[in-house]
Design a protein around this motif. Structure first.
Motif, PDB file in Angstrom:
ATOM      1  N   MET A 285      47.834  40.016  35.486  1.00  0.00           N
ATOM      2  CA  MET A 285      46.740  40.180  34.528  1.00  0.00           C
ATOM      3  C   MET A 285      46.297  38.858  33.905  1.00  0.00           C
ATOM      4  N   PRO A 288      41.579  38.107  34.194  1.00  0.00           N
ATOM      5  CA  PRO A 288      40.968  39.430  33.993  1.00  0.00           C
ATOM      6  C   PRO A 288      39.927  39.740  35.076  1.00  0.00           C
ATOM      7  N   THR A 302      43.577  35.985  26.815  1.00  0.00           N
ATOM      8  CA  THR A 302      43.833  35.355  28.110  1.00  0.00           C
ATOM      9  C   THR A 302      44.134  33.877  27.946  1.00  0.00           C
ATOM     10  N   ALA A 346      50.140  42.429  28.226  1.00  0.00           N
ATOM     11  CA  ALA A 346      49.385  42.417  29.479  1.00  0.00           C
ATOM     12  C   ALA A 346      49.633  43.694  30.274  1.00  0.00           C
ATOM     13  N   PHE A 350      46.924  46.651  31.242  1.00  0.00           N
ATOM     14  CA  PHE A 350      46.735  47.231  32.573  1.00  0.00           C
ATOM     15  C   PHE A 350      46.812  48.754  32.505  1.00  0.00           C
ATOM     16  N   ILE A 356      43.036  45.306  37.644  1.00  0.00           N
ATOM     17  CA  ILE A 356      43.804  44.136  38.065  1.00  0.00           C
ATOM     18  C   ILE A 356      43.223  43.626  39.377  1.00  0.00           C
TER      19      ILE A 356
END
Length: 713
Positions: A285, A288, A302, A346, A350, A356
């Motif tokens: 992840m 993105p 991120t 992360a 998901f 993903i």
């Protein structure tokens, strides 16, 4: 993806009700760890635990941090935080309070983890992230007098505050991020990574999500090349500056292969402890997918995620390489476990989005496979710096799996993780089925991680209990006998300092640690006191009414009490030795821990009568009746003088005796002694290694014979 945030119309009661599941999870998990810590009766991860105890006790007593009475400011904030607990009169109560404090601090990481997760996903998934962050093998450190619990909370908080400042840069959010960056390195030296990752996260956001990305897309090819060269140049300069300013960095960069090994080992151990899935999906992840809206919050998360993974990995590689070069190679999962909260966020992201990239998933799976195939798996229980691996030992015990079988299990978990990652794409429109598969996988991985923690904690607690069994009772026997007065601990031939460290932890009156042969160890200063006369007087002996001695030492004074080889002596001033025996281990063997052509024992009798007498020297190998290993014995007796090292030596030899000692043999030599202080020197050439002669044995010391000496006037 939805983002539920409290509306202005929500009352305080509504917000409190919404926070109830999080608070309940915190209470349940922290209660579990408090219970586990109560089963941990004594420290065993020395010398770290003793050092923090020393410093924090000094703060509690004097307001100044110190180790064995010498001022020391290098341990950061942690000793200051636990210092008030040592005000309890009962040391057991104080120790329990420190452990409870550690539990609450480390488990409190659930709150910043949940807060960061709520910036990205609905409450249920954020709660999963928070719970996952505090059910991890590294939580065995809550039962220890260690910095890790507070440091773990500080790192989790830095993830949240850093992402919040990037997503919503207000005066207060920026101030909070700066504050945690300033404070974190004072919690633990490793957390110098925190301000670095804050700066790196700004760079990642600017380059990948901000104006830098737009400028990069609009730039010509030549300009992009120039920017890439500039970035490489800046990075190289940063590395050169770090290398020139740090011996650890300089040494590590001389060993790039070891750096790679250390990084892989730590990631492999972390992946095993977390159940593989969080590492595979979490790393997958990092980039993105285009299906996720490019919100400022996602960009901020991120950026912090990428920076933290890179910098913590770099730290582990450098620190592990330095440790391997200067001490011994270890799996330092302990220094990488701080990534657990952000990996769990992360994973929860998901689960909430099921978005993903297949190529990032493939790379993450390949790297994880490389890591778990590289880590040297030890199936003998718990490793102090790699608690995540302990679960494999339990699996071996419970299911009688071989190392090959365990590797197959790990690769099966890896394959399942990849399939779960691909499930949303493979199932197409069957989104509900895919969602349930993903959520189930997340919950099962958290269950694995929780099981790994309980297994590691059980090993740790069992070892602590075993440690306790070998300690004198009561644990504070020195303080009870002296009323807490200052005591000096004097020993020699210290092969295993753990017993001495434990005695020092449980007896606050022990202020200094000396050894006559330089084998005393930190933390804090140690002293090798010199003889100043052949009557046994020692330098620096002023100021102590009591001394604890062991291993062949005898002081002029009155024995107050004894426990095994340890004796508490009330000193007859000035501080003088009656007799001393060096070169002999606690079990009586003359020997060495390293290779030696000859092993030597020295005996000094300082208070001997002025008239000649007799010393009886017994040499025995009855404890080893294995294959023959003859050794030439030379026993020399003579008058005593002070050597160059301010120790007792032979001035004039008055008697020599020789013999050849062999397996199962024993002999006693009655030898005349001169009047006054005398010295006995016993040499055996060559020593033998029992483990070499008998493969069934485990004794790897280089041994001569067991020695007994009785002196008569």
């Amino acid at each position: 993806m939805t983002n539920e945030t409290p509306t202005p119309q929500q009352s305080f009661e509504d917000r409190l009700l919404a926070a109830a599941p999080l608070l309940f999870a915190f209470l349940v998990v922290s209660s579990l760890y408090v219970w586990q810590a109560s089963k941990h009766p004594t420290p065993w991860l020395f010398s770290d635990e003793l050092e923090y105890a020393q410093i924090s006790r000094a703060i509690a007593d004097t307001g100044t941090p110190a180790r064995r009475g010498v001022e020391y400011w290098g341990a950061g904030l942690f000793p200051w935080l636990i210092a008030p607990f040592w005000w309890f009169d009962n040391l057991q109560t104080a120790y329990s309070a420190v452990k409870t404090f550690n539990v609450l601090m480390m488990t409190a990481a659930i709150f910043p983890t949940y807060g960061l997760a709520r910036m990205l996903m609905p409450r249920p998934y954020a709660l999963i992230a928070g719970v996952g962050a505090v059910l991890a093998p590294s939580f065995i450190y809550t039962a220890m007098v260690m910095q890790e619990p507070v440091a773990y909370l500080a790192v989790a908080g830095s993830f949240y505050l850093g992402a919040r400042a990037l997503a919503s840069p207000t005066r207060w959010s920026i101030l909070a991020a700066v504050a945690v960056s300033v404070v974190a390195p004072f919690v633990r030296d490793q957390l110098i990574v925190v301000p670095a990752l804050m700066i790196a996260a700004i760079g990642v956001q600017y380059t990948c999500f901000g104006k830098g990305r737009a400028r990069l897309e609009a730039a010509s090819t030549s300009r992009r090349i120039g920017m890439a060269v500039g970035a490489v140049t800046v990075s190289t300069l940063a590395l050169l500056i770090a290398r020139s300013g740090s011996a650890e960095v300089a040494l590590a960069f001389e060993r790039p292969g070891t750096m790679l090994d250390q990084a892989l080992w730590a990631w492999g151990a972390l992946a095993i402890g977390l159940g593989i899935f969080p590492v595979v999906i979490g790393l997958g992840m990092l980039a993105p997918t285009s299906t996720l809206p490019r919100t400022p919050r996602l960009a901020a998360f991120t950026s912090v995620f990428v920076a933290s993974v890179v910098l913590f990995t770099a730290y582990v590689a450098i620190k592990g390489t330095y440790q391997a070069a200067t001490f011994e190679p270890r799996i330092t999962e302990r220094n990488l476990a701080y990534l657990t909260p952000i990996l769990m966020i992360a994973v929860a992201l998901f689960a909430a989005t099921r978005a993903i990239r297949p190529w990032t998933l493939a790379i993450a799976a390949a790297l994880t496979a490389w890591a778990i195939s590289s880590v040297p798996i030890n199936l003998a229980g718990l490793e102090g710096d790699a608690p995540g691996v302990a679960i494999l030992s339990r699996i071996k015990e419970d299911y009688d799996l071989s190392l090959d079988g365990i590797n197959q299990l790990l690769y099966a978990l890896l394959a399942v993780s990849v399939l779960v990652g691909l499930a949303p794409a493979l199932l197409g429109r069957r989104r509900r089925v895919a969602a349930w598969i993903v959520v189930a996988a997340v919950i099962l991985s958290i269950g694995w991680s929780a099981r790994a923690e309980t297994v590691a904690a059980k090993y740790s607690n069992d070892f602590s209990a075993l440690f306790l069994d070998g300690l004198p009772k009561p644990l504070s026997w020195v303080d009870e006998a002296t009323g807490g007065k200052p005591v000096v601990y004097i020993s020699q031939k210290i092969a295993d300092p753990n017993d001495g460290w434990s005695m020092e932890f449980w007896n606050r009156g022990i202020r200094e640690v000396w050894s006559l042969d330089g084998t005393a160890r930190g933390p804090g200063p140690v002293l090798t006191p010199n003889l100043i006369a052949t009557d046994g007087r020692l330098v620096d002996g002023v100021g102590y009414e009591y001394a604890v001695i062991n291993n062949g030492l005898s002081l002029v004074g009155t024995k107050v009490t004894e426990h095994g080889l340890l004796q508490l002596i009330q000193i007859d001033q000035p501080l003088r030795l009656k007799e001393s025996l060096g070169g002999v281990f606690d079990d009586g063997w003359i020997g060495s821990v390293g290779p030696a052509e000859t092993v030597i024992a020295d005996y000094n009798r300082f208070d001997a009568s002025s008239r000649p007498g007799t010393v009886f020297v017994t040499l025995s190998r009855k404890a080893f009746c294995g294959p023959r290993a003859p050794g030439r014995v030379l026993i020399e007796v003579g008058t005593m003088a002070l050597g160059q090292q301010k120790n007792g030596v032979i001035d004039k030899v008055t008697s020599r005796n020789g013999w050849v000692v062999d397996s199962c043999a024993e002999r006693t030599f009655p030898i005349p002694t001169p009047g006054g202080p005398f010295h006995v020197k016993v040499s055996i050439t060559p020593p033998f290694q029992p483990a070499v002669l008998d493969p069934r044995g485990f004794e790897r010391r280089y041994l001569g014979a067991q020695l007994g000496i009785i002196s008569e006037p």
